[in-house]
Scaffold this motif. Structure first.
Motif, PDB file in Angstrom:
ATOM      1  N   ARG A 183     -27.700  -7.594  17.927  1.00 35.25           N
ATOM      2  CA  ARG A 183     -27.889  -6.943  16.621  1.00 35.25           C
ATOM      3  C   ARG A 183     -28.466  -7.932  15.613  1.00 35.25           C
ATOM      4  N   GLN A 184     -27.983  -9.168  15.657  1.00 31.28           N
ATOM      5  CA  GLN A 184     -28.523 -10.185  14.746  1.00 31.28           C
ATOM      6  C   GLN A 184     -30.009 -10.413  15.000  1.00 31.28           C
ATOM      7  N   MET A 185     -30.380 -10.561  16.267  1.00 32.66           N
ATOM      8  CA  MET A 185     -31.800 -10.782  16.599  1.00 32.66           C
ATOM      9  C   MET A 185     -32.660  -9.634  16.101  1.00 32.66           C
ATOM     10  N   THR A 186     -32.168  -8.409  16.273  1.00 38.75           N
ATOM     11  CA  THR A 186     -32.924  -7.238  15.810  1.00 38.75           C
ATOM     12  C   THR A 186     -33.079  -7.266  14.295  1.00 38.75           C
ATOM     13  N   TRP A 187     -32.003  -7.600  13.588  1.00 41.22           N
ATOM     14  CA  TRP A 187     -32.047  -7.630  12.122  1.00 41.22           C
ATOM     15  C   TRP A 187     -33.044  -8.683  11.645  1.00 41.22           C
ATOM     16  N   PHE A 188     -32.952  -9.880  12.187  1.00 38.29           N
ATOM     17  CA  PHE A 188     -33.848 -10.947  11.741  1.00 38.29           C
ATOM     18  C   PHE A 188     -35.308 -10.644  12.103  1.00 38.29           C
ATOM     19  N   ARG A 189     -35.515 -10.016  13.252  1.00 39.60           N
ATOM     20  CA  ARG A 189     -36.876  -9.663  13.632  1.00 39.60           C
ATOM     21  C   ARG A 189     -37.468  -8.648  12.663  1.00 39.60           C
ATOM     22  N   ASN A 190     -36.643  -7.694  12.230  1.00 40.49           N
ATOM     23  CA  ASN A 190     -37.130  -6.650  11.324  1.00 40.49           C
ATOM     24  C   ASN A 190     -37.228  -7.115   9.873  1.00 40.49           C
ATOM     25  N   GLN A 191     -36.336  -8.003   9.458  1.00 41.78           N
ATOM     26  CA  GLN A 191     -36.239  -8.402   8.057  1.00 41.78           C
ATOM     27  C   GLN A 191     -36.914  -9.732   7.736  1.00 41.78           C
ATOM     28  N   CYS A 192     -37.145 -10.556   8.741  1.00 46.75           N
ATOM     29  CA  CYS A 192     -37.654 -11.918   8.496  1.00 46.75           C
ATOM     30  C   CYS A 192     -38.981 -12.158   9.219  1.00 46.75           C
ATOM     31  N   GLY A 193     -39.832 -11.140   9.202  1.00 41.60           N
ATOM     32  CA  GLY A 193     -41.104 -11.256   9.905  1.00 41.60           C
ATOM     33  C   GLY A 193     -42.018 -12.325   9.369  1.00 41.60           C
ATOM     34  N   ASP A 194     -41.871 -12.688   8.076  1.00 41.02           N
ATOM     35  CA  ASP A 194     -42.738 -13.695   7.488  1.00 41.02           C
ATOM     36  C   ASP A 194     -42.059 -15.086   7.449  1.00 41.02           C
ATOM     37  N   TRP A 195     -40.874 -15.215   8.085  1.00 41.99           N
ATOM     38  CA  TRP A 195     -40.188 -16.506   8.120  1.00 41.99           C
ATOM     39  C   TRP A 195     -40.761 -17.355   9.252  1.00 41.99           C
ATOM     40  N   THR A 196     -40.626 -18.652   9.149  1.00 44.66           N
ATOM     41  CA  THR A 196     -41.135 -19.562  10.171  1.00 44.66           C
ATOM     42  C   THR A 196     -40.171 -19.608  11.354  1.00 44.66           C
ATOM     43  N   PRO A 197     -40.657 -19.278  12.555  1.00 42.26           N
ATOM     44  CA  PRO A 197     -39.767 -19.320  13.720  1.00 42.26           C
ATOM     45  C   PRO A 197     -39.496 -20.759  14.148  1.00 42.26           C
ATOM     46  N   VAL A 198     -38.239 -21.040  14.451  1.00 38.93           N
ATOM     47  CA  VAL A 198     -37.839 -22.355  14.953  1.00 38.93           C
ATOM     48  C   VAL A 198     -37.389 -22.145  16.396  1.00 38.93           C
ATOM     49  N   ASP A 199     -38.206 -22.555  17.329  1.00 35.39           N
ATOM     50  CA  ASP A 199     -37.934 -22.325  18.743  1.00 35.39           C
ATOM     51  C   ASP A 199     -36.946 -23.360  19.250  1.00 35.39           C
ATOM     52  N   LEU A 200     -35.739 -22.910  19.571  1.00 31.74           N
ATOM     53  CA  LEU A 200     -34.711 -23.818  20.074  1.00 31.74           C
ATOM     54  C   LEU A 200     -34.449 -23.552  21.546  1.00 31.74           C
TER      55      LEU A 200
END
Length: 294
Positions: free
Chosen positions: A277-294
């Motif tokens: 659910r968190q991943m879905t929320w961030f994907r939908n709400q934070c599309g313009d944020w910089t992804p940090v690949d961990l």
């Protein structure tokens, strides 16, 4: 120009280690944006930074509130903003880290202005909702505010109480106030540079990290001891702290209603579902944020 660094992401995605690296590099101080890590009784199960990690740099809003003192996005923002201003005043960089998307949204975008709730109404509603079953509280909301009742799950007692106190105190639905454009966000300020980052991790790897971390919490004995101490406080089962990942299932184990392995598997499943659910929320709400690949 003041700088603030945000690091959002799902549980178990490695945010703590990354934030510490950034704090060392930036002369930063870390501010918690996790709705469970703010409660003092949830150290282990919320995966709060260890004492050694907190010694690296100042940490704020970890273990700040008692579990029977619920925290909303609005309250968290009101706690966080003075801390941010203080960090800036000392020439350092605030680094806001956590997995609660609404906390970040309230900080960046602001909140719709809901009039002050009558404290008498608030106290009465909180007491009543605590004494009712979840379906009873939801049914009462449905009679007063059908729109909010349709939007809220019957078991979401904290938000049900909020919706009830708003309509009883203001005469208007919480949905009415939420439709008013938000104000007070950091994005309104031209003197602030907001660096928005969100962790990205392959789903299978994240799920494996969730599973291994929870099992380790239990096998060390720390998670069970934490739930025992929490149960001894006799908090209402409707409080968010009592619904935190792992707490209900380990409580059932301690009551003799589940075998330990069964409790572990059920809690692991709940944790993976929460991470999804968190991943879905961030994907939908934070599309313009910089992804940090961990």
């Amino acid at each position: 120009m003041q700088k603030i660094i945000l690091l959002a992401g799902p549980t178990a995605s490695g945010k703590t280690a990354t934030a510490l690296d950034w704090a060392r590099a930036e002369g930063g101080e870390i501010i918690n944006a996790d709705s469970m890590q703010i409660y003092r009784e949830l150290d282990v199960l919320s995966a709060r930074p260890t004492a050694a990690e907190m010694a690296v740099c100042p940490h704020h809003l970890y273990g700040t509130l008692r579990g029977d003192d619920p925290c909303s996005a609005e309250r968290w923002r009101d706690l966080a903003l003075p801390v941010i201003e203080d960090i800036w005043a000392r020439g350092r960089v605030p680094i806001v880290v956590g997995g609660t998307g609404l906390y970040f949204k309230s900080l960046v975008n602001g909140l719709s202005e809901v009039p002050e709730i009558d404290p008498v109404v608030r106290a009465e509603i909180r007491a009543t909702v605590s004494s009712e079953t979840a379906p009873e509280a939801h049914a009462r909301l449905e009679g007063l505010d059908p729109e909010m009742a349709q939007r809220l799950a019957p078991g979401d007692s904290q938000r049900i109480a909020r919706a009830l106190e708003v309509i009883l105190s203001t005469g208007k639905s919480l949905s009415y106030w939420q439709n008013i454009p938000p104000v007070g966000g950091l994005d309104e300020r031209d003197d602030v540079q907001i660096l928005k980052n969100v962790t990205v991790m392959e789903r299978a790897r994240l799920y494996d990290r969730c599973d291994r971390r929870f099992r380790q919490m239990v096998e060390t004995g720390a998670a069970i001891e934490e739930v025992q101490a929490l149960l001894a406080l006799n908090y209402a089962s409707t409080l968010p702290v009592m619904k935190s990942l792992g707490v209900p299932h380990l409580a059932q184990y301690l009551a003799g209603d589940l075998e330990l392995e069964e409790a572990i598997v059920l809690a692991q499943t709940a944790t993976r579902q929460f991470a999804k659910r968190q991943m879905t929320w961030f994907r939908n709400q934070c599309g313009d944020w910089t992804p940090v690949d961990l």
